[in-house]
Motif scaffolding. Sequence first.
Motif, PDB file in Angstrom:
ATOM      1  N   ASP A   1      -3.434   0.347   4.074  1.00  0.00           N
ATOM      2  CA  ASP A   1      -5.155   0.669   4.132  1.00  0.00           C
ATOM      3  C   ASP A   1      -5.689  -0.695   5.021  1.00  0.00           C
ATOM      4  O   ASP A   1      -6.822  -0.561   5.030  1.00  0.00           O
ATOM      5  CB  ASP A   1      -5.538   0.866   2.777  1.00  0.00           C
ATOM      6  CG  ASP A   1      -5.653  -0.595   1.918  1.00  0.00           C
ATOM      7  OD1 ASP A   1      -4.967  -1.703   2.422  1.00  0.00           O
ATOM      8  OD2 ASP A   1      -6.075  -0.887   1.024  1.00  0.00           O
ATOM      9  N   GLY A   2      -5.057  -1.578   5.559  1.00  0.00           N
ATOM     10  CA  GLY A   2      -5.543  -2.481   6.501  1.00  0.00           C
ATOM     11  C   GLY A   2      -5.891  -3.936   5.936  1.00  0.00           C
ATOM     12  O   GLY A   2      -6.303  -4.750   6.606  1.00  0.00           O
ATOM     13  N   ARG A   3      -5.780  -3.910   4.495  1.00  0.00           N
ATOM     14  CA  ARG A   3      -6.067  -5.225   3.856  1.00  0.00           C
ATOM     15  C   ARG A   3      -4.984  -6.242   4.408  1.00  0.00           C
ATOM     16  O   ARG A   3      -3.912  -5.792   4.767  1.00  0.00           O
ATOM     17  CB  ARG A   3      -6.077  -4.981   2.355  1.00  0.00           C
ATOM     18  CG  ARG A   3      -7.201  -4.276   1.890  1.00  0.00           C
ATOM     19  CD  ARG A   3      -7.114  -4.046   0.304  1.00  0.00           C
ATOM     20  NE  ARG A   3      -5.798  -3.235   0.025  1.00  0.00           N
ATOM     21  CZ  ARG A   3      -5.131  -3.348  -1.170  1.00  0.00           C
ATOM     22  NH1 ARG A   3      -5.788  -4.005  -2.161  1.00  0.00           N
ATOM     23  NH2 ARG A   3      -4.126  -2.617  -1.395  1.00  0.00           N
TER      24      ARG A   3
ATOM     25  N   GLY B   1       0.658  -1.100   0.074  1.00  0.00           N
ATOM     26  CA  GLY B   1       0.095  -0.046  -0.164  1.00  0.00           C
ATOM     27  C   GLY B   1       0.928   1.366  -0.169  1.00  0.00           C
ATOM     28  O   GLY B   1       0.374   2.416   0.069  1.00  0.00           O
ATOM     29  N   TRP B   2       2.325   1.160   0.037  1.00  0.00           N
ATOM     30  CA  TRP B   2       3.122   2.195   0.106  1.00  0.00           C
ATOM     31  C   TRP B   2       3.772   2.504  -1.704  1.00  0.00           C
ATOM     32  O   TRP B   2       3.930   1.560  -2.181  1.00  0.00           O
ATOM     33  CB  TRP B   2       4.308   2.150   0.540  1.00  0.00           C
ATOM     34  CG  TRP B   2       3.980   2.149   2.236  1.00  0.00           C
ATOM     35  CD1 TRP B   2       3.443   1.062   3.015  1.00  0.00           C
ATOM     36  CD2 TRP B   2       4.236   3.147   3.178  1.00  0.00           C
ATOM     37  NE1 TRP B   2       3.346   1.417   4.304  1.00  0.00           N
ATOM     38  CE2 TRP B   2       3.708   2.905   4.419  1.00  0.00           C
ATOM     39  CE3 TRP B   2       4.639   4.609   2.971  1.00  0.00           C
ATOM     40  CZ2 TRP B   2       3.763   3.562   5.586  1.00  0.00           C
ATOM     41  CZ3 TRP B   2       4.835   5.245   4.101  1.00  0.00           C
ATOM     42  CH2 TRP B   2       4.330   5.016   5.604  1.00  0.00           C
ATOM     43  N   SER B   3       3.551   3.675  -2.086  1.00  0.00           N
ATOM     44  CA  SER B   3       4.460   4.105  -3.321  1.00  0.00           C
ATOM     45  C   SER B   3       5.895   4.158  -3.050  1.00  0.00           C
ATOM     46  O   SER B   3       6.222   4.264  -1.885  1.00  0.00           O
ATOM     47  CB  SER B   3       3.717   5.206  -4.095  1.00  0.00           C
ATOM     48  OG  SER B   3       4.251   6.251  -3.324  1.00  0.00           O
ATOM     49  N   GLN B   4       6.551   4.009  -4.112  1.00  0.00           N
ATOM     50  CA  GLN B   4       8.206   3.917  -3.813  1.00  0.00           C
ATOM     51  C   GLN B   4       8.707   5.242  -3.452  1.00  0.00           C
ATOM     52  O   GLN B   4       9.430   5.183  -2.435  1.00  0.00           O
ATOM     53  CB  GLN B   4       8.700   3.729  -5.201  1.00  0.00           C
ATOM     54  CG  GLN B   4      10.483   3.604  -5.143  1.00  0.00           C
ATOM     55  CD  GLN B   4      10.851   2.957  -6.500  1.00  0.00           C
ATOM     56  OE1 GLN B   4      11.183   1.811  -6.689  1.00  0.00           O
ATOM     57  NE2 GLN B   4      11.383   4.178  -7.165  1.00  0.00           N
ATOM     58  N   SER B   5       8.006   6.435  -3.869  1.00  0.00           N
ATOM     59  CA  SER B   5       8.278   7.702  -3.361  1.00  0.00           C
ATOM     60  C   SER B   5       8.166   7.979  -1.977  1.00  0.00           C
ATOM     61  O   SER B   5       8.687   8.498  -1.146  1.00  0.00           O
ATOM     62  CB  SER B   5       7.677   8.840  -4.286  1.00  0.00           C
ATOM     63  OG  SER B   5       6.328   8.560  -4.107  1.00  0.00           O
ATOM     64  N   GLU B   6       6.968   7.213  -1.500  1.00  0.00           N
ATOM     65  CA  GLU B   6       6.421   7.449  -0.168  1.00  0.00           C
ATOM     66  C   GLU B   6       7.400   6.711   0.833  1.00  0.00           C
ATOM     67  O   GLU B   6       7.603   7.041   2.017  1.00  0.00           O
ATOM     68  CB  GLU B   6       5.229   7.223   0.056  1.00  0.00           C
ATOM     69  CG  GLU B   6       4.105   8.069  -0.681  1.00  0.00           C
ATOM     70  CD  GLU B   6       2.546   7.607  -0.637  1.00  0.00           C
ATOM     71  OE1 GLU B   6       1.852   8.383  -0.407  1.00  0.00           O
ATOM     72  OE2 GLU B   6       2.504   6.340  -0.604  1.00  0.00           O
TER      73      GLU B   6
ATOM     74  N   ALA C   1      10.617  -2.003   8.521  1.00  0.00           N
ATOM     75  CA  ALA C   1       9.418  -2.374   9.832  1.00  0.00           C
ATOM     76  C   ALA C   1       8.259  -1.456   9.609  1.00  0.00           C
ATOM     77  O   ALA C   1       7.031  -1.879   9.817  1.00  0.00           O
ATOM     78  CB  ALA C   1       9.997  -2.250  10.942  1.00  0.00           C
ATOM     79  N   GLU C   2       8.487  -0.420   9.328  1.00  0.00           N
ATOM     80  CA  GLU C   2       7.333   0.680   9.004  1.00  0.00           C
ATOM     81  C   GLU C   2       6.419  -0.008   7.710  1.00  0.00           C
ATOM     82  O   GLU C   2       5.172   0.343   7.638  1.00  0.00           O
ATOM     83  CB  GLU C   2       7.925   2.083   8.989  1.00  0.00           C
ATOM     84  CG  GLU C   2       6.566   3.184   8.759  1.00  0.00           C
ATOM     85  CD  GLU C   2       7.278   4.485   8.925  1.00  0.00           C
ATOM     86  OE1 GLU C   2       6.279   5.418   8.880  1.00  0.00           O
ATOM     87  OE2 GLU C   2       8.339   4.688   9.019  1.00  0.00           O
ATOM     88  N   VAL C   3       7.045  -0.140   6.705  1.00  0.00           N
ATOM     89  CA  VAL C   3       6.582  -0.239   5.361  1.00  0.00           C
ATOM     90  C   VAL C   3       6.134  -1.965   5.281  1.00  0.00           C
ATOM     91  O   VAL C   3       4.831  -1.933   4.693  1.00  0.00           O
ATOM     92  CB  VAL C   3       7.526   0.038   4.202  1.00  0.00           C
ATOM     93  CG1 VAL C   3       6.895  -0.445   2.864  1.00  0.00           C
ATOM     94  CG2 VAL C   3       7.881   1.265   4.132  1.00  0.00           C
ATOM     95  N   VAL C   4       6.820  -2.589   5.799  1.00  0.00           N
ATOM     96  CA  VAL C   4       6.345  -4.135   5.542  1.00  0.00           C
ATOM     97  C   VAL C   4       5.778  -4.630   7.138  1.00  0.00           C
ATOM     98  O   VAL C   4       6.707  -4.823   8.107  1.00  0.00           O
ATOM     99  CB  VAL C   4       7.702  -4.961   5.296  1.00  0.00           C
ATOM    100  CG1 VAL C   4       7.228  -6.503   5.128  1.00  0.00           C
ATOM    101  CG2 VAL C   4       8.219  -4.509   4.016  1.00  0.00           C
ATOM    102  N   HIS C   5       4.569  -4.469   7.244  1.00  0.00           N
ATOM    103  CA  HIS C   5       3.791  -4.898   8.269  1.00  0.00           C
ATOM    104  C   HIS C   5       3.412  -6.545   8.433  1.00  0.00           C
ATOM    105  O   HIS C   5       2.636  -6.745   7.676  1.00  0.00           O
ATOM    106  CB  HIS C   5       2.697  -3.829   8.719  1.00  0.00           C
ATOM    107  CG  HIS C   5       2.004  -4.104  10.154  1.00  0.00           C
ATOM    108  ND1 HIS C   5       2.332  -3.351  11.108  1.00  0.00           N
ATOM    109  CD2 HIS C   5       1.148  -4.856  10.632  1.00  0.00           C
ATOM    110  CE1 HIS C   5       1.789  -3.805  12.335  1.00  0.00           C
ATOM    111  NE2 HIS C   5       0.857  -4.615  11.981  1.00  0.00           N
TER     112      HIS C   5
END
Length: 609
Positions: free
Chosen positions: A188-190, A136-141, A148-152
């Motif tokens: 987004d919680g998916r 759910g994250w774009s590369q720029s974001e 750990a923050e991006v891969v939950h």
Amino acid sequence: MSVILVISISIRLVALVWSLVLWRRVRDWRMGFLSFMLGLMALRQILTWWGMSSPWESWRLRPVTEIPGLAVSILACLAVVFLHRMLTERQRTEEALAAEKERLAVTLRSIADGVITSDTEGRVVLMNRVAEELTGWSQSEARGKSLAEVVHILDERTRQRRPSPGEAMLRSGRANSSSSQMILVARDGRERLISESSAPIRDKDGKIRGAVLVLRDVTEKRKLEDELLKVERLESLGVLAGGLAHDFNNILMAILGNLSLARLYAPPGDRVHERLEAAEKAALRARDLTERLLTFARGGAPIRSTASIAELIRDSAEFALTGSNVRCEFSLPEDLWPVEVDQGQIGQAIQNLIINADQAMPDGGIIRVKAENVIVTDQMPLPPSPGTYDKDVIAAQGMGIPREHLGKIFDPYFTTKPEGSGLGLTTAYSIIRRHGGHIAVDSQMGRGTVVTFYLPASEKEWPAKKPSEEPWEGRGKVLLMDDEEVIRDVAGHMLAVLGYEVALAKDGAEAIRLYQEAYEVGEPFDVVIMDLTVPGGMGGREAMKRLLEIDPHVRAIVSSGYSRDPVMAEHEKYGFQAVITKPYKIEDLDRTIRQVLSGRIQQTSGDVA
């Protein structure tokens, strides 16, 4: 003006023009600086020549100055050549690097798995498109943020947070691949079920410069595995149900047969006669229950017989709505064409449709059922192929089906009911399609649902039922083979009551011996009735081959409580003239034998009471 001076000025001017052209092409500051210096040098030389009184004076006064100037001009020209080569090589290297980066980007975009790279601190550097969709994250974001923050990631069983596998790999310096599957929670919680692997990125000296993390979405794979497991369970259930049905129908055969015989000895209208008829109907209902269990597991071709679709619809609908607060309104013309169907399977399909409509009206309501004869032509926009059909419509006053669900209602295991199995409509669809028919559903939210199905009409005449009290006058010899003693006893009594001379055999080998002995003395059996399945012995299929060798004109009926064997659906290919499915009543047995003896072939599975 001396020759040396002219050559020097010419070389400097050529070098200047060349450097300017190259500077415009490469836009490098070094080439620009060189062009500027060459311009100054050429200008100085021209001004020097412009200030001379005569050429001979220049030659006399500045011979030493012109020769070094020529050397400087030649060196400047060589400098232009060298710098051009250097900048050209650098440009090629940059273009190759850009092409390599583009190929890498295309490769990453083409990979079906999510790929994330990080630096040695565990910060995201690069993500491909799949990784963006999974997290759910774009590369720029995500660039610069921690893994750990991006891969939950959560543990599948405990749902506890798990450390990022990329960070664990950076600490250990070893590649790893998780054998267990984990839950990836997107921004987004998916939630998706994933498997992951990670490896270090090393430079030419073997030092770790980062990590690469690969995420594979296995959600659909898990669903497929679950579906295959369900199919395997159903197949196992089908095998178990087949064995149970065979034994259960043999028991029902003994019960139903004896009830049929007992009813013959009770005067019509007597209370005993009425009780025996009620018991017969209950036994037939028990048979229908086994058919409901077996219909989906059976598969294969239907065992067809000519039947009245009106009676099938009425009986199946009333049975399905037993104890319900929903009622049926029927519009079934008397001139409906007969159909050639497996009555048990079509009855099951109709019951499933009625039950589905009943469940859609928890507060009660009306199900309207109507049927009509239709002729489908090429000009009609209908899915069935051209021909004659019975068109049957079941309309329910429920809440309706959402449009997004309409395309899935016939899918196996699709259900919107918490207690539903998702097999009812799938079974109905499968049965109707196996009969060469078509089924369609139309629904509007808040207005109800209409199910329409077509069954090919039969050209055969539907045999009218005869009163059970009609006297039987059977003549001839009948050979009955069945491995169950109770079946031989009750069916033998039925045949005797019908007026036939009966011989009994417990397996195929004994039936062959008895038939051959009678045939050799010139007193062959008129009809042979053989059980298809004989555990540990010769069944009806093998015995029929031998009987045809003895007598090519043998008339035989195959009988079974349940079997997946194709003989039951395609008995003519194996030499049988008819089929009778256990349990059966004395009327069914009589009608089948008469049809075989008279040459009118009909498959019998008992009347639906």
